[in-house]
Design an enzyme around this catalytic site. Structure first.
Site, PDB file in Angstrom:
ATOM      1  N   GLU A 363       0.839  -1.222   0.000  1.00 53.22           N
ATOM      2  CA  GLU A 363       0.000   0.000   0.000  1.00 53.22           C
ATOM      3  C   GLU A 363       0.866   1.262   0.000  1.00 53.22           C
ATOM      4  O   GLU A 363       0.524   2.278   0.618  1.00 53.22           O
ATOM      5  CB  GLU A 363      -1.044  -0.045   1.114  1.00 53.22           C
ATOM      6  CG  GLU A 363      -1.962  -1.253   0.919  1.00 53.22           C
ATOM      7  CD  GLU A 363      -3.282  -1.205   1.617  1.00 53.22           C
ATOM      8  OE1 GLU A 363      -3.751  -0.108   1.932  1.00 53.22           O
ATOM      9  OE2 GLU A 363      -3.859  -2.293   1.832  1.00 53.22           O
TER      10      GLU A 363
HETATM   11  N1  COS Z   1      -6.448  11.971  -3.932  1.00 52.09           N
HETATM   12  C1  COS Z   1      -6.983  12.477  -5.059  1.00 52.09           C
HETATM   13  N2  COS Z   1      -6.259  12.690  -6.162  1.00 52.09           N
HETATM   14  C2  COS Z   1      -4.952  12.376  -6.147  1.00 52.09           C
HETATM   15  C3  COS Z   1      -4.338  11.832  -5.000  1.00 52.09           C
HETATM   16  C4  COS Z   1      -5.146  11.622  -3.873  1.00 52.09           C
HETATM   17  N3  COS Z   1      -4.653  11.105  -2.743  1.00 52.09           N
HETATM   18  N4  COS Z   1      -3.031  11.615  -5.270  1.00 52.09           N
HETATM   19  C5  COS Z   1      -2.838  12.018  -6.554  1.00 52.09           C
HETATM   20  N5  COS Z   1      -3.994  12.460  -7.065  1.00 52.09           N
HETATM   21  C6  COS Z   1      -4.216  13.044  -8.402  1.00 52.09           C
HETATM   22  C7  COS Z   1      -3.314  14.250  -8.595  1.00 52.09           C
HETATM   23  O1  COS Z   1      -3.923  15.422  -8.084  1.00 52.09           O
HETATM   24  C8  COS Z   1      -3.143  14.286 -10.083  1.00 52.09           C
HETATM   25  O2  COS Z   1      -4.283  14.887 -10.669  1.00 52.09           O
HETATM   26  P1  COS Z   1      -4.120  16.159 -11.691  1.00 52.09           P
HETATM   27  O3  COS Z   1      -3.340  15.621 -12.852  1.00 52.09           O
HETATM   28  O4  COS Z   1      -5.541  16.510 -12.007  1.00 52.09           O
HETATM   29  O5  COS Z   1      -3.382  17.203 -10.945  1.00 52.09           O
HETATM   30  C9  COS Z   1      -3.163  12.837 -10.484  1.00 52.09           C
HETATM   31  O6  COS Z   1      -3.818  12.113  -9.409  1.00 52.09           O
HETATM   32  C10 COS Z   1      -1.770  12.267 -10.680  1.00 52.09           C
HETATM   33  O7  COS Z   1      -1.046  12.483  -9.467  1.00 52.09           O
HETATM   34  P2  COS Z   1       0.517  12.705  -9.417  1.00 52.09           P
HETATM   35  O8  COS Z   1       0.942  13.646 -10.494  1.00 52.09           O
HETATM   36  O9  COS Z   1       0.860  13.058  -8.009  1.00 52.09           O
HETATM   37  O10 COS Z   1       1.046  11.241  -9.799  1.00 52.09           O
HETATM   38  P3  COS Z   1       2.491  10.612  -9.714  1.00 52.09           P
HETATM   39  O11 COS Z   1       2.691   9.777 -10.925  1.00 52.09           O
HETATM   40  O12 COS Z   1       3.499  11.649  -9.395  1.00 52.09           O
HETATM   41  O13 COS Z   1       2.340   9.564  -8.488  1.00 52.09           O
HETATM   42  C11 COS Z   1       2.306   8.801  -6.219  1.00 52.09           C
HETATM   43  C12 COS Z   1       1.988   9.922  -7.228  1.00 52.09           C
HETATM   44  C13 COS Z   1       3.768   8.434  -6.236  1.00 52.09           C
HETATM   45  C14 COS Z   1       1.930   9.363  -4.859  1.00 52.09           C
HETATM   46  C15 COS Z   1       1.428   7.558  -6.547  1.00 52.09           C
HETATM   47  O14 COS Z   1       1.802   6.979  -7.779  1.00 52.09           O
HETATM   48  C16 COS Z   1       1.466   6.492  -5.480  1.00 52.09           C
HETATM   49  O15 COS Z   1       0.826   6.612  -4.434  1.00 52.09           O
HETATM   50  N6  COS Z   1       2.198   5.394  -5.730  1.00 52.09           N
HETATM   51  C17 COS Z   1       2.210   4.252  -4.837  1.00 52.09           C
HETATM   52  C18 COS Z   1       1.100   3.326  -5.198  1.00 52.09           C
HETATM   53  C19 COS Z   1       0.945   2.267  -4.180  1.00 52.09           C
HETATM   54  O16 COS Z   1       0.612   2.524  -3.035  1.00 52.09           O
HETATM   55  N7  COS Z   1       1.184   1.025  -4.629  1.00 52.09           N
HETATM   56  C20 COS Z   1       0.964  -0.091  -3.814  1.00 52.09           C
HETATM   57  C21 COS Z   1      -0.155  -0.828  -4.439  1.00 52.09           C
HETATM   58  S1  COS Z   1      -1.368  -1.427  -3.380  1.00 52.09           S
HETATM   59  S2  COS Z   1      -0.473  -2.929  -2.472  1.00 52.09           S
END
Ligand code: COS
Length: 380
Positions: A363
């Site tokens: 996660e």
């Molecule tokens: N709530 C709502 N929207 C969200 C959000 C959240 N918590 N986090 C990101 N978004 C939105 C952003 O606002 C962005 O939207 P806009 O393009 O309209 O601005 C869009 O989603 C893309 O977000 P971002 O540019 O931040 O994406 P990144 O590729 O930089 O990735 C991380 C962000 C690294 C935080 C994300 O990919 C992540 O959480 N990765 C880990 C995934 C994970 O937990 N994997 C385990 C799998 S489950 S075992």
């Protein structure tokens, strides 16, 4: 400011503690050895309302708050983290995802069964080449009019073999990046949907982790969750709540190991006295308890934020980052306090130490939590 739990919260915590002691503890070592999923216990957890803790009673849930959820997660995780991850995924990834973002028809058809434990759910985001970098989804879901055609591979899926319903994230329009991603409900048994063998893991060995293959899987349009292109935000928002559950799991692993170490240190004698009377051990206990209490505050704060309707992206990431670090470090200390006995299975702490590691990975790894926290700070 009030640091006390309510009478109701205490009752819920005690019920979870009783269940963990009487039902999860017997056989936990054997299930870990044999990598056995606790099938019969899942039914019992459903009867107790542990599989739809926060779901509205009109959909078959228990209608409790997030504080109750983390109290239950901590107690189950003290004894059996393989069982508790199943509870966490079903509650905060699958049930929450459907209740918050699903249509009324999806809630009636799927959520009612998932909240009672009649069915189990899985959440499918990770891929061989898209774990932390979740926007780079390779699994495709092509719009074919009245259905989507899904192709790709998902891996490390908790409840992967035992689930009935799978929430699957896939890319519909590559050019739109994160705005071209959708989430779908896929039923087990859909043609072209295959479940690979169970993973042989370091920890949470009883939990049911599989790779899933999708080969031309037809999913009806009404099974898409939310508007076209909303799948990435669905996944991120749902994972924010999931991280509260995993933080509570890490807290439970740490506090379970601490409780065993405290008890052992009061019984085991060396140099003519119980080992807790030696400063080397007493100071370890003091550090363990302090760290665990600090983690508990962060976990409860994140749960409280969610219950209050506050944004909990940052507080859930902080809770998971810190609680998982505490779980890893303090389970190692618990093994050390047990000495040679800590290295053998019957004393339970070696299992808790192995189970702790995954809380820094799934996660969202600890490194991903730091991205979420720092971005939150810079945005404020
Ligand atoms: N709530 C709502 N929207 C969200 C959000 C959240 N918590 N986090 C990101 N978004 C939105 C952003 O606002 C962005 O939207 P806009 O393009 O309209 O601005 C869009 O989603 C893309 O977000 P971002 O540019 O931040 O994406 P990144 O590729 O930089 O990735 C991380 C962000 C690294 C935080 C994300 O990919 C992540 O959480 N990765 C880990 C995934 C994970 O937990 N994997 C385990 C799998 S489950 S075992």
């Amino acid at each position: 400011m009030n640091f006390s739990l309510t009478e109701e919260h205490l009752m819920i915590r005690d019920a979870a503690r009783d269940f963990a002691q009487t039902e999860l503890l017997p056989g936990v070592i054997e299930r870990d050895n044999a990598q056995k999923f606790p099938d019969s216990l899942v039914r019992k957890m459903g009867e107790l309302g542990f599989l739809g803790i926060m779901v509205d009673p009109k959909y078959g849930g228990s209608g409790m708050d997030t504080i109750s959820y983390v109290l239950i997660m901590e107690e189950l995780s003290k004894i059996d983290a393989s069982a508790s991850v199943m509870v966490s995924v079903n509650n905060s990834l699958v049930c929450y995802g459907l209740e918050a973002f699903g249509s009324e028809a999806q809630k009636q058809k799927y959520l009612t069964k998932l909240a009672t434990g009649e069915s189990i759910g899985a959440f499918c985001l990770s891929e061989p080449e898209a774990g932390s970098d979740a926007t780079s989804q390779r699994t495709t879901a092509i719009d074919k009019g009245d259905y989507y055609l899904i192709n790709g591979t998902k891996n490390w899926i908790t409840n992967g073999g035992r689930a009935d319903f799978y929430l699957v994230i896939a890319q519909t329009d590559k050019h739109k990046g994160s705005h071209g991603i959708n989430a779908f409900i896929v039923e087990k048994g859909t043609p072209g949907f295959d479940i690979g063998p169970k993973e042989d893991k370091l920890g949470i060995r009883g939990s049911d982790t599989h790779t899933l293959q999708f080969n031309d899987v037809k999913v009806p349009k009404e099974n898409r969750i939310g508007d076209d292109g909303s799948g990435f935000r669905f996944a991120m928002k749902t994972l924010s709540g999931g991280r509260i559950g995993i933080a509570a799991q890490a807290l439970g692993i740490a506090s379970g190991a601490y409780e065993l170490a405290l008890k052992y240190s009061k019984e085991r004698k060396a140099f003519g006295t119980e080992i807790c009377n030696h400063q080397a051990i007493a100071f370890k206990l003091a550090d363990m308890y302090t760290e665990i209490e600090a983690a508990r505050m962060l976990v409860l704060k994140a749960a409280w934020d969610k219950d209050q309707g506050n944004n909990y992206d940052k507080s859930s990431a902080m809770a998971k980052l810190y609680a998982s670090k505490v779980a890893m470090e303090q389970t190692v200390e618990a093994v050390q306090i047990h000495g040679g006995n800590g290295f053998v299975k019957e004393y339970h702490v070696e299992r808790l130490m192995r189970d702790a590691k995954i809380t820094q990975i799934y996660e969202g790894t600890s490194e991903i939590q730091k991205i979420v926290i720092s971005r939150g700070l810079i945005k404020e």
